[in-house]
Design an enzyme around this catalytic site. Structure first.
Site, PDB file in Angstrom:
ATOM      1  N   CYS A  83     -14.572 -54.472  30.993  1.00 42.64           N
ATOM      2  CA  CYS A  83     -14.546 -52.942  31.065  1.00 42.64           C
ATOM      3  C   CYS A  83     -14.678 -52.523  29.438  1.00 42.64           C
ATOM      4  O   CYS A  83     -15.716 -52.229  28.725  1.00 42.64           O
ATOM      5  CB  CYS A  83     -13.630 -52.121  31.536  1.00 42.64           C
ATOM      6  SG  CYS A  83     -13.346 -50.516  31.368  1.00 42.64           S
TER       7      CYS A  83
ATOM      8  N   CYS B  24     -33.833 -50.359  41.967  1.00 46.11           N
ATOM      9  CA  CYS B  24     -33.651 -48.956  42.236  1.00 46.11           C
ATOM     10  C   CYS B  24     -34.318 -48.075  41.217  1.00 46.11           C
ATOM     11  O   CYS B  24     -34.684 -48.669  39.985  1.00 46.11           O
ATOM     12  CB  CYS B  24     -32.089 -48.465  42.155  1.00 46.11           C
ATOM     13  SG  CYS B  24     -31.514 -48.325  40.610  1.00 46.11           S
TER      14      CYS B  24
ATOM     15  N   HIS C 205     -10.479 -52.968  37.660  1.00 41.00           N
ATOM     16  CA  HIS C 205     -11.915 -52.909  37.318  1.00 41.00           C
ATOM     17  C   HIS C 205     -12.262 -53.932  36.356  1.00 41.00           C
ATOM     18  O   HIS C 205     -13.433 -53.760  35.726  1.00 41.00           O
ATOM     19  CB  HIS C 205     -12.731 -51.381  37.562  1.00 41.00           C
ATOM     20  CG  HIS C 205     -12.061 -50.955  36.126  1.00 41.00           C
ATOM     21  ND1 HIS C 205     -10.896 -50.248  36.105  1.00 41.00           N
ATOM     22  CD2 HIS C 205     -12.587 -50.677  35.100  1.00 41.00           C
ATOM     23  CE1 HIS C 205     -10.764 -49.659  35.154  1.00 41.00           C
ATOM     24  NE2 HIS C 205     -11.611 -49.900  34.213  1.00 41.00           N
ATOM     25  N   GLU C 206     -11.232 -54.528  35.767  1.00 41.16           N
ATOM     26  CA  GLU C 206     -11.743 -55.284  34.432  1.00 41.16           C
ATOM     27  C   GLU C 206     -11.287 -56.897  34.828  1.00 41.16           C
ATOM     28  O   GLU C 206     -10.356 -57.511  34.330  1.00 41.16           O
ATOM     29  CB  GLU C 206     -10.715 -54.751  33.377  1.00 41.16           C
ATOM     30  CG  GLU C 206     -11.148 -55.271  32.048  1.00 41.16           C
ATOM     31  CD  GLU C 206     -10.393 -54.681  30.819  1.00 41.16           C
ATOM     32  OE1 GLU C 206     -10.987 -53.306  30.431  1.00 41.16           O
ATOM     33  OE2 GLU C 206      -9.149 -54.924  30.732  1.00 41.16           O
TER      34      GLU C 206
ATOM     35  N   ARG D 119     -24.223 -46.767  44.953  1.00 38.71           N
ATOM     36  CA  ARG D 119     -22.990 -45.632  44.368  1.00 38.71           C
ATOM     37  C   ARG D 119     -22.683 -44.824  45.138  1.00 38.71           C
ATOM     38  O   ARG D 119     -21.429 -44.684  45.276  1.00 38.71           O
ATOM     39  CB  ARG D 119     -24.180 -44.706  43.244  1.00 38.71           C
ATOM     40  CG  ARG D 119     -23.499 -43.655  42.510  1.00 38.71           C
ATOM     41  CD  ARG D 119     -24.515 -42.995  41.453  1.00 38.71           C
ATOM     42  NE  ARG D 119     -23.715 -41.752  41.588  1.00 38.71           N
ATOM     43  CZ  ARG D 119     -24.406 -40.505  41.452  1.00 38.71           C
ATOM     44  NH1 ARG D 119     -25.586 -40.593  41.556  1.00 38.71           N
ATOM     45  NH2 ARG D 119     -23.811 -39.614  41.254  1.00 38.71           N
TER      46      ARG D 119
ATOM     47  N   ARG E  27      -4.237 -54.219  25.049  1.00 35.52           N
ATOM     48  CA  ARG E  27      -4.534 -54.521  26.453  1.00 35.52           C
ATOM     49  C   ARG E  27      -3.503 -55.514  26.874  1.00 35.52           C
ATOM     50  O   ARG E  27      -2.900 -56.378  26.301  1.00 35.52           O
ATOM     51  CB  ARG E  27      -5.814 -55.365  26.480  1.00 35.52           C
ATOM     52  CG  ARG E  27      -6.976 -54.978  27.315  1.00 35.52           C
ATOM     53  CD  ARG E  27      -6.745 -53.887  28.097  1.00 35.52           C
ATOM     54  NE  ARG E  27      -8.118 -52.986  28.740  1.00 35.52           N
ATOM     55  CZ  ARG E  27      -8.470 -52.009  28.401  1.00 35.52           C
ATOM     56  NH1 ARG E  27      -7.619 -51.133  27.980  1.00 35.52           N
ATOM     57  NH2 ARG E  27      -9.583 -51.598  28.954  1.00 35.52           N
TER      58      ARG E  27
ATOM     59  N   CYS F 287     -27.280 -47.687  37.652  1.00 33.00           N
ATOM     60  CA  CYS F 287     -27.769 -48.184  38.812  1.00 33.00           C
ATOM     61  C   CYS F 287     -27.532 -47.195  40.008  1.00 33.00           C
ATOM     62  O   CYS F 287     -26.051 -47.143  40.095  1.00 33.00           O
ATOM     63  CB  CYS F 287     -27.378 -49.607  38.868  1.00 33.00           C
ATOM     64  SG  CYS F 287     -27.979 -50.185  40.625  1.00 33.00           S
TER      65      CYS F 287
ATOM     66  N   CYS G  14     -29.031 -53.648  40.244  1.00 30.33           N
ATOM     67  CA  CYS G  14     -29.962 -54.182  41.334  1.00 30.33           C
ATOM     68  C   CYS G  14     -31.378 -54.508  40.708  1.00 30.33           C
ATOM     69  O   CYS G  14     -31.848 -55.369  41.436  1.00 30.33           O
ATOM     70  CB  CYS G  14     -29.930 -53.325  42.260  1.00 30.33           C
ATOM     71  SG  CYS G  14     -31.034 -51.813  42.064  1.00 30.33           S
TER      72      CYS G  14
ATOM     73  N   CYS H 207     -32.468 -48.512  37.705  1.00 28.27           N
ATOM     74  CA  CYS H 207     -32.714 -49.854  36.882  1.00 28.27           C
ATOM     75  C   CYS H 207     -34.196 -49.974  36.492  1.00 28.27           C
ATOM     76  O   CYS H 207     -34.470 -50.308  35.390  1.00 28.27           O
ATOM     77  CB  CYS H 207     -32.514 -50.961  37.997  1.00 28.27           C
ATOM     78  SG  CYS H 207     -30.759 -51.337  38.197  1.00 28.27           S
TER      79      CYS H 207
ATOM     80  N   CYS I 125      -6.360 -50.985  32.398  1.00 27.56           N
ATOM     81  CA  CYS I 125      -7.059 -49.988  31.877  1.00 27.56           C
ATOM     82  C   CYS I 125      -6.674 -48.473  32.171  1.00 27.56           C
ATOM     83  O   CYS I 125      -6.261 -48.473  33.320  1.00 27.56           O
ATOM     84  CB  CYS I 125      -8.479 -49.952  32.226  1.00 27.56           C
ATOM     85  SG  CYS I 125      -9.859 -48.811  31.339  1.00 27.56           S
ATOM     86  N   HIS I 126      -6.721 -47.683  31.104  1.00 28.78           N
ATOM     87  CA  HIS I 126      -6.231 -46.200  31.611  1.00 28.78           C
ATOM     88  C   HIS I 126      -6.824 -45.707  32.542  1.00 28.78           C
ATOM     89  O   HIS I 126      -5.978 -45.091  33.330  1.00 28.78           O
ATOM     90  CB  HIS I 126      -6.488 -45.636  30.172  1.00 28.78           C
ATOM     91  CG  HIS I 126      -5.497 -45.719  29.165  1.00 28.78           C
ATOM     92  ND1 HIS I 126      -5.561 -46.700  28.210  1.00 28.78           N
ATOM     93  CD2 HIS I 126      -4.247 -44.977  28.855  1.00 28.78           C
ATOM     94  CE1 HIS I 126      -4.488 -46.452  27.423  1.00 28.78           C
ATOM     95  NE2 HIS I 126      -3.600 -45.536  27.929  1.00 28.78           N
ATOM     96  N   THR I 127      -8.153 -45.994  32.991  1.00 30.39           N
ATOM     97  CA  THR I 127      -8.647 -45.438  34.120  1.00 30.39           C
ATOM     98  C   THR I 127      -7.932 -45.808  35.319  1.00 30.39           C
ATOM     99  O   THR I 127      -7.921 -45.058  36.384  1.00 30.39           O
ATOM    100  CB  THR I 127     -10.240 -45.785  34.169  1.00 30.39           C
ATOM    101  OG1 THR I 127     -10.679 -45.395  33.015  1.00 30.39           O
ATOM    102  CG2 THR I 127     -10.767 -45.282  35.378  1.00 30.39           C
TER     103      THR I 127
HETATM  104  C1  022 Z   1     -13.671 -47.054  32.983  1.00 32.63           C
HETATM  105  N1  022 Z   1     -14.092 -46.310  32.234  1.00 32.63           N
HETATM  106  C2  022 Z   1     -13.722 -45.967  31.241  1.00 32.63           C
HETATM  107  C3  022 Z   1     -12.656 -46.790  30.946  1.00 32.63           C
HETATM  108  N2  022 Z   1     -12.576 -47.523  32.092  1.00 32.63           N
HETATM  109  C4  022 Z   1     -15.464 -45.498  33.127  1.00 32.63           C
HETATM  110  C5  022 Z   1     -15.976 -44.498  32.201  1.00 32.63           C
HETATM  111  C6  022 Z   1     -17.086 -43.927  32.700  1.00 32.63           C
HETATM  112  C7  022 Z   1     -17.387 -44.016  34.272  1.00 32.63           C
HETATM  113  C8  022 Z   1     -16.551 -45.051  34.665  1.00 32.63           C
HETATM  114  C9  022 Z   1     -15.500 -45.667  34.309  1.00 32.63           C
HETATM  115  C10 022 Z   1     -18.530 -43.360  34.804  1.00 32.63           C
HETATM  116  C11 022 Z   1     -19.256 -42.542  33.755  1.00 32.63           C
HETATM  117  C12 022 Z   1     -20.452 -41.992  34.965  1.00 32.63           C
HETATM  118  C13 022 Z   1     -20.069 -42.482  35.916  1.00 32.63           C
HETATM  119  N3  022 Z   1     -19.028 -43.169  36.146  1.00 32.63           N
HETATM  120  C14 022 Z   1     -20.813 -42.083  37.210  1.00 32.63           C
HETATM  121  C15 022 Z   1     -22.054 -43.071  37.516  1.00 32.63           C
HETATM  122  C16 022 Z   1     -23.039 -42.512  38.300  1.00 32.63           C
HETATM  123  O1  022 Z   1     -22.684 -41.680  38.777  1.00 32.63           O
HETATM  124  O2  022 Z   1     -23.838 -43.409  38.612  1.00 32.63           O
HETATM  125  C17 022 Z   1     -18.559 -43.858  37.118  1.00 32.63           C
HETATM  126  C18 022 Z   1     -18.837 -45.151  37.768  1.00 32.63           C
HETATM  127  C19 022 Z   1     -18.175 -45.587  38.718  1.00 32.63           C
HETATM  128  C20 022 Z   1     -17.312 -45.106  39.456  1.00 32.63           C
HETATM  129  C21 022 Z   1     -16.926 -43.655  39.061  1.00 32.63           C
HETATM  130  C22 022 Z   1     -17.547 -43.016  38.026  1.00 32.63           C
HETATM  131  C23 022 Z   1     -16.767 -45.407  40.894  1.00 32.63           C
HETATM  132  O3  022 Z   1     -17.340 -46.714  41.179  1.00 32.63           O
HETATM  133  N4  022 Z   1     -15.693 -45.009  41.591  1.00 32.63           N
HETATM  134  C24 022 Z   1     -19.460 -45.900  36.655  1.00 32.63           C
HETATM  135 ZN    ZN Z   2     -11.665 -49.431  32.084  1.00 26.60          ZN
END
Ligand code: 022
Ligand code: ZN
Length: 372
Positions: free
Chosen positions: A169, A95, A62-63, A110, A366, A106, A92, A98, A40-42
């Site tokens: 993802c 929390c 993460h996918e 975090r 992909r 959730c 979960c 949720c 994934c791009h992330t």
């Molecule tokens: C993954 N993403 C896009 C493509 N692949 C993606 C998009 C958004 C997030 C994470 C991954 C994201 C949005 C908001 C948050 N995240 C924060 C959520 C929160 O604070 O509860 C995010 C998430 C996980 C992580 C970082 C940012 C991490 O595990 N490091 C859900």
């Molecule tokens: Zn992704």
């Protein structure tokens, strides 16, 4: 145990394929054999060093999809042999988030997840005696990984790993943004900004809910044909509108006043503004899905909002992973969603850096790594 992984040792450097050490699952944790993972791009963004929260050394990815091999103490809902998809957004069910039923974000683990750690504050991976960080609680660029039970969706055993890993993802992020976050109604008009691995899933989500018009916007002309296969009715290449082309005006003209729903799937703040402003006066909703770089800000004139447009955002498609991901796998198995045509490359873990180079060049949609 020894496991094979692609290690992100330093920002901006290629991944290193090597054996790493993995400890067994502790309280509430599960050992998963990963069978396939998407790129994934992330992952690329974090590897580049531009992600301010990126940690090194770490195991990205993460996918994924795989099989439970061992469960730690206190794990009640999973057993060895179960097929699972890791969830970077856990569920979960206890929390405040949720329980609110208002968000899928959730909060139970975090803080540790964001610091690359398991919920007890330690890592299970190590390399040459030094700890290696987890990534988004998943670390699917290893053939075995340890994941908290609340971050695993149990899926039907007949689903092919090399396809349903994408539900971890991109598929869920795109289809979920349409169905769970924006709740697009039948006969709506929709515009999708960016027809990559997430945007094309927004397109197929919009088609599934019965959108009447689905306009795709991308600077890559090759994305038109792919988009049409997934439900696009119109395609706009902003580069065809000329030097000072007015994309917003063009979209408003095409639709006689703007779109019911727009989705930004790139992470570009200028595009986010255009997506908002091409939503219909009075009721248009614009959903931000793309992740913008650190420190970026969005802007528009308040007039855009007081005249009834709404600006919203979505992470992981608003999906509650343990509840919704198994349903999305069922949709795939029932032939209601197309994943196969979006998986344009399949490679071995050894070739993962080549996979990221293809992504850099914008080739294909992909790439999936299949573990042997
Ligand atoms: C993954 N993403 C896009 C493509 N692949 C993606 C998009 C958004 C997030 C994470 C991954 C994201 C949005 C908001 C948050 N995240 C924060 C959520 C929160 O604070 O509860 C995010 C998430 C996980 C992580 C970082 C940012 C991490 O595990 N490091 C859900
Ligand atoms: Zn992704």
């Amino acid at each position: 145990m020894d496991v094979m992984a692609a290690l992100a040792l330093e920002a901006g450097k290629p991944l290193v394929i090597d054996m790493v050490q993995l400890e067994g699952p502790k309280e509430g944790e599960v050992l998963v054999e990963i069978k396939a993972t998407g790129l994934c791009h992330t992952d690329k963004f974090t590897l580049s060093g531009q992600d301010p929260e990126g940690l090194f050394p770490s195991i990205l990815g993460h996918e994924g999809a795989g099989i439970v091999r061992e469960v730690g103490p206190g794990v009640k809902g999973l057993k060895a042999g179960d097929h699972v998809i890791p969830l970077y957004t856990p569920e979960c069910r206890e929390c405040p988030s949720c329980l609110s039923r208002k968000t899928n974000l959730c909060t139970s683990i975090r803080a540790t997840q964001g610091r690359g750690l398991m919920p007890d504050g330690t890592t299970r991976f190590s390399y040459k005696g030094q700890p290696v960080y987890h990534y988004m609680g998943c670390s699917t660029f290893a053939n075995y990984t340890v994941i908290p039970e609340i971050a695993l969706a149990k899926i039907r055993p007949d689903a092919p790993f090399d396809k349903v890993c994408y539900i971890g993802c991109g598929v869920t992020t795109g289809i979920g943004a349409v169905m769970f976050t924006a709740k697009v109604e039948p006969m709506s008009t929709v515009a999708v900004f960016g027809l990559g691995g997430i945007g094309l899933n927004v397109v197929q989500g919009a088609r599934m809910v019965g959108a009447r018009r689905i306009i795709g916007i991308d600077v890559n002309p090759a994305r038109e044909a792919m988009g049409r296969k997934f439900g696009l009715t119109d395609f706009v290449n902003p580069r065809d509108l000329g030097e000072n082309g007015d994309l917003v005006g063009h979209l408003i003209d095409m639709t006689g006043g703007g779109l019911d729903y727009t989705f930004e799937c790139v992470g570009n703040v200028k595009l986010m503004r255009q997506a908002l402003e091409s939503a219909h006066r009075g009721w248009g909703v614009s959903c931000v899905i793309g992740v913008a770089g650190a420190g970026q800000e969005i802007s528009t004139r308040p007039f855009q909002l007081v005249t009834g447009r709404r600006w919203i955002g979505s992470a992981f498609g608003g999906a509650r992973g343990r509840t919704d991901v198994p349903r999305i796998v069922d949709w795939y198995m029932e032939g209601r969603i197309n994943i196969d045509d979006l998986i344009t490359q399949k490679i071995a873990l050894e070739d993962i850096n080549k996979g990221f180079e293809m992504m850099e060049r914008g080739e294909g949609i992909r790439t999936v790594v299949e573990y042997k």
